[in-house]
Design a protein around this motif. Structure first.
Motif, PDB file in Angstrom:
ATOM      1  N   ASP A  36     -29.914  17.680  36.209  1.00 35.66           N
ATOM      2  CA  ASP A  36     -29.709  16.350  35.616  1.00 35.66           C
ATOM      3  C   ASP A  36     -29.144  16.454  34.204  1.00 35.66           C
ATOM      4  O   ASP A  36     -28.243  15.710  33.822  1.00 35.66           O
ATOM      5  CB  ASP A  36     -31.035  15.577  35.593  1.00 35.66           C
ATOM      6  N   LEU A  37     -29.696  17.406  33.450  1.00 35.07           N
ATOM      7  CA  LEU A  37     -29.194  17.607  32.087  1.00 35.07           C
ATOM      8  C   LEU A  37     -27.709  17.947  32.126  1.00 35.07           C
ATOM      9  O   LEU A  37     -26.905  17.424  31.353  1.00 35.07           O
ATOM     10  CB  LEU A  37     -29.951  18.742  31.396  1.00 35.07           C
ATOM     11  N   TYR A  38     -27.332  18.812  33.071  1.00 37.31           N
ATOM     12  CA  TYR A  38     -25.955  19.284  33.161  1.00 37.31           C
ATOM     13  C   TYR A  38     -25.023  18.151  33.590  1.00 37.31           C
ATOM     14  O   TYR A  38     -23.976  17.924  32.972  1.00 37.31           O
ATOM     15  CB  TYR A  38     -25.886  20.462  34.137  1.00 37.31           C
ATOM     16  N   LEU A  39     -25.438  17.432  34.630  1.00 35.23           N
ATOM     17  CA  LEU A  39     -24.584  16.338  35.140  1.00 35.23           C
ATOM     18  C   LEU A  39     -24.427  15.229  34.100  1.00 35.23           C
ATOM     19  O   LEU A  39     -23.440  14.510  34.089  1.00 35.23           O
ATOM     20  CB  LEU A  39     -25.175  15.767  36.438  1.00 35.23           C
ATOM     21  N   ASP A  40     -25.404  15.137  33.229  1.00 37.52           N
ATOM     22  CA  ASP A  40     -25.320  14.142  32.159  1.00 37.52           C
ATOM     23  C   ASP A  40     -24.426  14.643  31.019  1.00 37.52           C
ATOM     24  O   ASP A  40     -23.669  13.892  30.423  1.00 37.52           O
ATOM     25  CB  ASP A  40     -26.738  13.870  31.638  1.00 37.52           C
ATOM     26  N   GLN A  41     -24.515  15.952  30.768  1.00 34.27           N
ATOM     27  CA  GLN A  41     -23.836  16.512  29.588  1.00 34.27           C
ATOM     28  C   GLN A  41     -22.330  16.676  29.798  1.00 34.27           C
ATOM     29  O   GLN A  41     -21.536  16.370  28.909  1.00 34.27           O
ATOM     30  CB  GLN A  41     -24.475  17.862  29.234  1.00 34.27           C
ATOM     31  N   VAL A  42     -21.946  17.155  30.982  1.00 40.85           N
ATOM     32  CA  VAL A  42     -20.554  17.562  31.169  1.00 40.85           C
ATOM     33  C   VAL A  42     -19.548  16.405  31.027  1.00 40.85           C
ATOM     34  O   VAL A  42     -18.563  16.555  30.305  1.00 40.85           O
ATOM     35  CB  VAL A  42     -20.378  18.312  32.515  1.00 40.85           C
ATOM     36  N   PRO A  43     -19.776  15.229  31.677  1.00 36.68           N
ATOM     37  CA  PRO A  43     -18.797  14.148  31.490  1.00 36.68           C
ATOM     38  C   PRO A  43     -18.647  13.764  30.019  1.00 36.68           C
ATOM     39  O   PRO A  43     -17.543  13.447  29.564  1.00 36.68           O
ATOM     40  CB  PRO A  43     -19.403  12.985  32.287  1.00 36.68           C
ATOM     41  N   ARG A  44     -19.743  13.829  29.262  1.00 34.51           N
ATOM     42  CA  ARG A  44     -19.645  13.484  27.846  1.00 34.51           C
ATOM     43  C   ARG A  44     -18.826  14.526  27.090  1.00 34.51           C
ATOM     44  O   ARG A  44     -18.070  14.215  26.185  1.00 34.51           O
ATOM     45  CB  ARG A  44     -21.047  13.347  27.235  1.00 34.51           C
ATOM     46  N   LEU A  45     -18.954  15.790  27.526  1.00 32.90           N
ATOM     47  CA  LEU A  45     -18.151  16.844  26.891  1.00 32.90           C
ATOM     48  C   LEU A  45     -16.667  16.651  27.206  1.00 32.90           C
ATOM     49  O   LEU A  45     -15.804  16.846  26.347  1.00 32.90           O
ATOM     50  CB  LEU A  45     -18.614  18.226  27.372  1.00 32.90           C
ATOM     51  N   PHE A  46     -16.377  16.233  28.457  1.00 34.28           N
ATOM     52  CA  PHE A  46     -14.974  15.966  28.824  1.00 34.28           C
ATOM     53  C   PHE A  46     -14.402  14.871  27.934  1.00 34.28           C
ATOM     54  O   PHE A  46     -13.296  14.998  27.405  1.00 34.28           O
ATOM     55  CB  PHE A  46     -14.875  15.548  30.305  1.00 34.28           C
ATOM     56  N   ASP A  47     -15.170  13.778  27.755  1.00 30.01           N
ATOM     57  CA  ASP A  47     -14.708  12.678  26.901  1.00 30.01           C
ATOM     58  C   ASP A  47     -14.409  13.181  25.491  1.00 30.01           C
ATOM     59  O   ASP A  47     -13.367  12.871  24.906  1.00 30.01           O
ATOM     60  CB  ASP A  47     -15.776  11.571  26.821  1.00 30.01           C
ATOM     61  N   SER A  48     -15.362  13.980  24.974  1.00 31.20           N
ATOM     62  CA  SER A  48     -15.190  14.495  23.611  1.00 31.20           C
ATOM     63  C   SER A  48     -13.973  15.399  23.520  1.00 31.20           C
ATOM     64  O   SER A  48     -13.252  15.390  22.527  1.00 31.20           O
ATOM     65  CB  SER A  48     -16.427  15.280  23.183  1.00 31.20           C
ATOM     66  N   LEU A  49     -13.749  16.199  24.588  1.00 30.69           N
ATOM     67  CA  LEU A  49     -12.601  17.098  24.585  1.00 30.69           C
ATOM     68  C   LEU A  49     -11.293  16.311  24.580  1.00 30.69           C
ATOM     69  O   LEU A  49     -10.368  16.625  23.830  1.00 30.69           O
ATOM     70  CB  LEU A  49     -12.661  18.021  25.808  1.00 30.69           C
ATOM     71  N   HIS A  50     -11.238  15.255  25.420  1.00 28.03           N
ATOM     72  CA  HIS A  50     -10.034  14.398  25.451  1.00 28.03           C
ATOM     73  C   HIS A  50      -9.759  13.848  24.064  1.00 28.03           C
ATOM     74  O   HIS A  50      -8.629  13.911  23.566  1.00 28.03           O
ATOM     75  CB  HIS A  50     -10.235  13.243  26.442  1.00 28.03           C
ATOM     76  N   ALA A  51     -10.825  13.341  23.421  1.00 24.13           N
ATOM     77  CA  ALA A  51     -10.653  12.720  22.106  1.00 24.13           C
ATOM     78  C   ALA A  51     -10.171  13.751  21.096  1.00 24.13           C
ATOM     79  O   ALA A  51      -9.250  13.487  20.308  1.00 24.13           O
ATOM     80  CB  ALA A  51     -11.979  12.105  21.650  1.00 24.13           C
ATOM     81  N   ALA A  52     -10.752  14.942  21.141  1.00 26.74           N
ATOM     82  CA  ALA A  52     -10.385  15.983  20.178  1.00 26.74           C
ATOM     83  C   ALA A  52      -8.933  16.407  20.369  1.00 26.74           C
ATOM     84  O   ALA A  52      -8.192  16.587  19.399  1.00 26.74           O
ATOM     85  CB  ALA A  52     -11.314  17.186  20.333  1.00 26.74           C
ATOM     86  N   ILE A  53      -8.536  16.550  21.644  1.00 29.58           N
ATOM     87  CA  ILE A  53      -7.157  16.974  21.917  1.00 29.58           C
ATOM     88  C   ILE A  53      -6.174  15.895  21.442  1.00 29.58           C
ATOM     89  O   ILE A  53      -5.153  16.182  20.827  1.00 29.58           O
ATOM     90  CB  ILE A  53      -6.979  17.292  23.418  1.00 29.58           C
ATOM     91  N   GLU A  54      -6.537  14.617  21.705  1.00 30.87           N
ATOM     92  CA  GLU A  54      -5.681  13.521  21.259  1.00 30.87           C
ATOM     93  C   GLU A  54      -5.529  13.517  19.743  1.00 30.87           C
ATOM     94  O   GLU A  54      -4.435  13.298  19.212  1.00 30.87           O
ATOM     95  CB  GLU A  54      -6.280  12.168  21.695  1.00 30.87           C
ATOM     96  N   ASN A  55      -6.644  13.802  19.045  1.00 30.84           N
ATOM     97  CA  ASN A  55      -6.614  13.789  17.569  1.00 30.84           C
ATOM     98  C   ASN A  55      -6.151  15.120  16.987  1.00 30.84           C
ATOM     99  O   ASN A  55      -6.155  15.301  15.771  1.00 30.84           O
ATOM    100  CB  ASN A  55      -8.006  13.482  17.014  1.00 30.84           C
ATOM    101  N   ASN A  56      -5.794  16.050  17.904  1.00 28.77           N
ATOM    102  CA  ASN A  56      -5.382  17.380  17.476  1.00 28.77           C
ATOM    103  C   ASN A  56      -6.432  18.037  16.572  1.00 28.77           C
ATOM    104  O   ASN A  56      -6.108  18.737  15.629  1.00 28.77           O
ATOM    105  CB  ASN A  56      -4.022  17.306  16.757  1.00 28.77           C
ATOM    106  N   ASP A  57      -7.715  17.766  16.906  1.00 31.61           N
ATOM    107  CA  ASP A  57      -8.836  18.340  16.130  1.00 31.61           C
ATOM    108  C   ASP A  57      -9.255  19.652  16.805  1.00 31.61           C
ATOM    109  O   ASP A  57     -10.118  19.687  17.671  1.00 31.61           O
ATOM    110  CB  ASP A  57      -9.985  17.313  16.101  1.00 31.61           C
ATOM    111  N   ARG A  58      -8.609  20.745  16.369  1.00 30.52           N
ATOM    112  CA  ARG A  58      -8.785  22.019  17.083  1.00 30.52           C
ATOM    113  C   ARG A  58     -10.212  22.564  16.993  1.00 30.52           C
ATOM    114  O   ARG A  58     -10.733  23.078  17.984  1.00 30.52           O
ATOM    115  CB  ARG A  58      -7.812  23.061  16.526  1.00 30.52           C
ATOM    116  N   ALA A  59     -10.812  22.433  15.814  1.00 26.47           N
ATOM    117  CA  ALA A  59     -12.160  22.990  15.638  1.00 26.47           C
ATOM    118  C   ALA A  59     -13.157  22.304  16.571  1.00 26.47           C
ATOM    119  O   ALA A  59     -13.976  22.958  17.226  1.00 26.47           O
ATOM    120  CB  ALA A  59     -12.607  22.835  14.189  1.00 26.47           C
ATOM    121  N   THR A  60     -13.042  20.977  16.644  1.00 24.47           N
ATOM    122  CA  THR A  60     -13.961  20.223  17.510  1.00 24.47           C
ATOM    123  C   THR A  60     -13.701  20.556  18.979  1.00 24.47           C
ATOM    124  O   THR A  60     -14.647  20.753  19.764  1.00 24.47           O
ATOM    125  CB  THR A  60     -13.797  18.716  17.263  1.00 24.47           C
ATOM    126  N   ALA A  61     -12.436  20.650  19.358  1.00 25.68           N
ATOM    127  CA  ALA A  61     -12.100  20.991  20.743  1.00 25.68           C
ATOM    128  C   ALA A  61     -12.691  22.355  21.100  1.00 25.68           C
ATOM    129  O   ALA A  61     -13.288  22.534  22.170  1.00 25.68           O
ATOM    130  CB  ALA A  61     -10.578  21.006  20.914  1.00 25.68           C
TER     131      ALA A  61
END
Lengths: 125, 312
Positions: A36-61
């Motif tokens: 449950d922890l994993y299934l909850d965590q991963v989609p949120r990580l994907f969202d964060s990754l999309h946002a970081a890539i869009e903002n070209n925030d390499r450290a966060t990505a």
């Protein structure tokens, strides 16, 4: 880092089963809790990754890719762990190849989710 | 053991917590460096800390470095969590003062083994601390015993003569037993001149040699049945029991002769001079030896002042 796709085994269930050792009697199933922890965590990580890539925030990505690799490794989600590691160590974790890897990760996660959900149900019975 | 976990990843954190609890450890969970630091500095802080290498605020290596800068008798045992294949992180962590490391993904068997090793090290440290405490207590006890013994002792450690206590005991006893004796005793007070100068110019070793030289001269001058003592510092006293009044002059002359002879031997770095005061003790009149000592001391001081004047 080279990646060998393990298309047939998205999740190493033996790794998951090894956590049964930590199960305390009378408490909710520990492996289910981890799933449950994993299934909850991963989609949120994907969202964060999309946002970081869009903002070209390499450290966060890089940091989110690191987290995804860590959690996936812990749960025996080997293919995602490997690809996330590849993303983490890209020279530019916000470039076009990063985007491709992220899409790979998301489609792999759909398969992982099926396996983990089935496993969860089996254990909850 | 009481174990601190500092890990921002919820899954890794949960796996650690569940296993540690299952193995009977008490677990303190934190998710960032700041909280971890605080938890390690509260009363009854954990003895083992599992710190993630990567955390959002203060990372595990930095905490480690800061911990090792502290001087403490009970250093926390630090296990650093690093990702597999990050050898440079590992080396950096050990250099920062981590005791051990674990790689992610976590292998619970390895975790358990690392904790067992931590337990052994902490136990060893505790038994060492315990041993040090015991030794310190033993040394303190020994010191007290030695002091008690010194207080009981009747002889002067440096010269082997009687000390103040020894002199008072023996001379006092003699005074009591001689109460009916017709023979008086002679009490001599001798004070070294210039011991301070010897100490100041030649050092305390030479000072001790000078004191011993006086002791030897006194032993040579008087008989075995006379009570010869170093009262302390540069002060000596002799009680000559049952003496003939006519002897006084002879005795003091013999002392003077022996002193001169010593000083004439060329091998010494210093010369010795004594101010001497002598009083007769009529045992039929008084038994208090300390009164006689005060009298002899007075006579000696008159002598000392006179000698000083003569020298000027």
């Amino acid at each position: 880092m080279s990646v060998t796709p393990t298309a047939t085994t998205p999740v190493d269930l033996e790794v998951l089963a090894s956590y049964e050792d930590a199960q305390v009697e009378g408490e909710p199933d520990f492996v289910v809790e981890l799933i449950d922890l994993y299934l909850d965590q991963v989609p949120r990580l994907f969202d964060s990754l999309h946002a970081a890539i869009e903002n070209n925030d390499r450290a966060t990505a890089k940091r989110h890719a690191h987290s995804l690799r860590g959690s996936s490794g812990n749960l025996g989600v080997l293919h995602i762990a490997a690809v996330a590691g590849e993303l983490e160590h890209l020279d530019n974790p916000c470039g076009t190849s990063a985007m491709t890897l992220l899409q790979n990760l998301e489609s792999e996660f759909r398969r992982v989710k099926e396996v983990l959900t089935a496993e969860r149900q089996r254990r909850s019975r | 053991m009481k174990i601190l976990i500092a890990e921002d990843d919820p899954i890794s954190c949960r796996i650690l917590t569940a296993n540690l609890k299952k193995w009977g450890h008490e677990v303190v969970v934190t998710h960032n460096g700041k909280d971890a630091w605080q938890a390690l500095h509260t009363q009854g802080a954990p003895s083992v800390a599992i710190l993630d290498r990567v955390m959002p605020d203060v990372d595990g290596i930095e905490i480690c470095r800061q911990l090792r800068r502290e001087k403490t008798d009970t250093p926390v045992h630090v296990i650093l969590l690093t990702s597999l294949n990050r050898r440079e992180d590992l080396l950096e962590g050990l250099e920062a003062g981590a005791d051990d490391y674990l790689t992610k993904p976590l292998d619970t068997h390895e975790l358990r083994a690392r904790l067992q090793s931590a337990g052994r090290i902490l136990e060893l440290q505790e038994s060492l601390r315990q041993r040090v405490r015991e030794l310190e207590a033993a040394v303190a006890e020994r010191k007290l015993a030695e002091e008690a013994l010194r207080n009981l002792s009747l002889t002067d450690q440096l010269t082997g003569l009687y000390n103040y206590r020894g002199f008072l005991n023996l001379a006092g006893h003699h005074a009591k037993t001689s109460r009916r004796s017709k023979h008086p005793s002679l009490l001599i007070y001798a004070d070294m001149d210039g011991l301070k100068e010897i100490n100041d110019t030649l050092g305390h070793r030479a000072g001790s040699m000078a004191i011993n030289a006086v002791a030897d001269i006194l032993r040579r001058t008087f008989r075995d049945c006379d009570i010869v003592a170093r009262l302390g510092g540069d002060e000596f006293a002799v009680l000559v029991p049952n003496f003939q009044k006519t002897e006084t002059r002879n005795l003091l002359e013999r002392l003077e002769r022996n002193l001169r002879r010593y000083n004439e031997e060329s091998s010494h770095e210093f010369t010795i001079a004594l101010s001497v005061g002598a009083v007769e003790i009529d045992h039929q009149q008084s038994v208090n030896i300390e009164d006689h000592m005060a009298r002899a001391d007075e006579v000696m001081y008159r002598e000392k002042r006179k000698r000083k004047k003569d020298r000027q």
